[in-house]
Design an enzyme around this catalytic site. Sequence first.
Site, short mmCIF file in Angstrom:
data_model
loop_
_atom_site.label_atom_id
_atom_site.label_comp_id
_atom_site.label_asym_id
_atom_site.label_seq_id
_atom_site.Cartn_x
_atom_site.Cartn_y
_atom_site.Cartn_z
N ASP A 42 0.85 -1.19 0.00
CA ASP A 42 0.00 0.00 0.00
C ASP A 42 0.88 1.23 0.00
OD1 ASP A 42 0.06 1.01 3.10
OD2 ASP A 42 -0.06 -1.18 3.05
N ASP A 67 -9.96 3.49 5.67
CA ASP A 67 -8.83 3.49 6.61
C ASP A 67 -9.25 4.29 7.84
OD1 ASP A 67 -6.49 3.84 8.03
OD2 ASP A 67 -5.33 4.64 6.36
N GLU A 95 -8.31 4.85 11.79
CA GLU A 95 -7.27 4.60 12.79
C GLU A 95 -7.08 5.83 13.65
OE1 GLU A 95 -3.11 5.02 10.93
OE2 GLU A 95 -4.29 4.25 9.23
#
Length: 285
Positions: free
Chosen positions: A84, A173, A175
Amino acid sequence: MPMHGTGTTSIRRRFPTLIGVAAAALGLLLASPGAATADGTTPLGSHPAIGSASMGSTIREHEGAGDYSRAPSASPLASVEGVDVSSHQGNVAWSTLRNGGVRFAYVKATEGTTYKNPYFTQQYNGSYDAGMLRGSYHFALPDVSGGATQATYFATGGGGWSGDGKTLPGVLDIEYNPYGSTCYGLSQSAMVDWIRDFTTTYRELTGRDAVIYTSTAWWTQCTGNYGGFASTNPLWVARYASSSGTLPAGWEFYTFWQYTSSGKTVGDHDLFNGAMDRLQALADG
């Protein structure tokens, strides 16, 4: 005149003192570790620029990072290597990665509702042209706008899906907050609602269920270890160690595992939990 002179002398005497007080206060402010945030945590370090976050960047900061030169031992079925990338990697040498065994790539497309990766075209199309399966991800900022708004920004800004046999579903994503409080100032239930708004809207726009990227520690702290997404959304777990460890509630297995933040050539490296034909099936929908 004497009175005027006395006033001038008084001002001259006080002025350096006021400067000193202001300087001292500024020094204390800059030296301060930061006040407690809305969810009871203290941000680590200074705040980077919006858009500078990437998949796992805050997990490295909060949970540490292992250094693995090759994929750690995993299930024999978890044999497909991926990478990634974000703007930090710039123009990527995709043929080098392909020749080194990398078979899929995820590229950062967007962040919040104001940032788009300036290297997205080279990275997204370059991995495709090198013969890899490819997909894109969105770095969530739940404190700046709603989940539906960010899902729309992502889906129309590089996060779409097409049935060409080489495009993987988009990734949310979610986080640690790189710019402030760990859970973005949201309660656990509000965070679950935000994620649900994002994933529901993304499916409406693309026909695919978004993959959820997170770490078990963050998920537990900020969603209360909510298990309701496991039946619909594939899991991409981040853990820089020799095993994927305990997974968030509900998921019995991971679909992707980000196992290192210092992979060969560029980017973070990942494993798909299956053989190549199963990864192809995920791309095919």
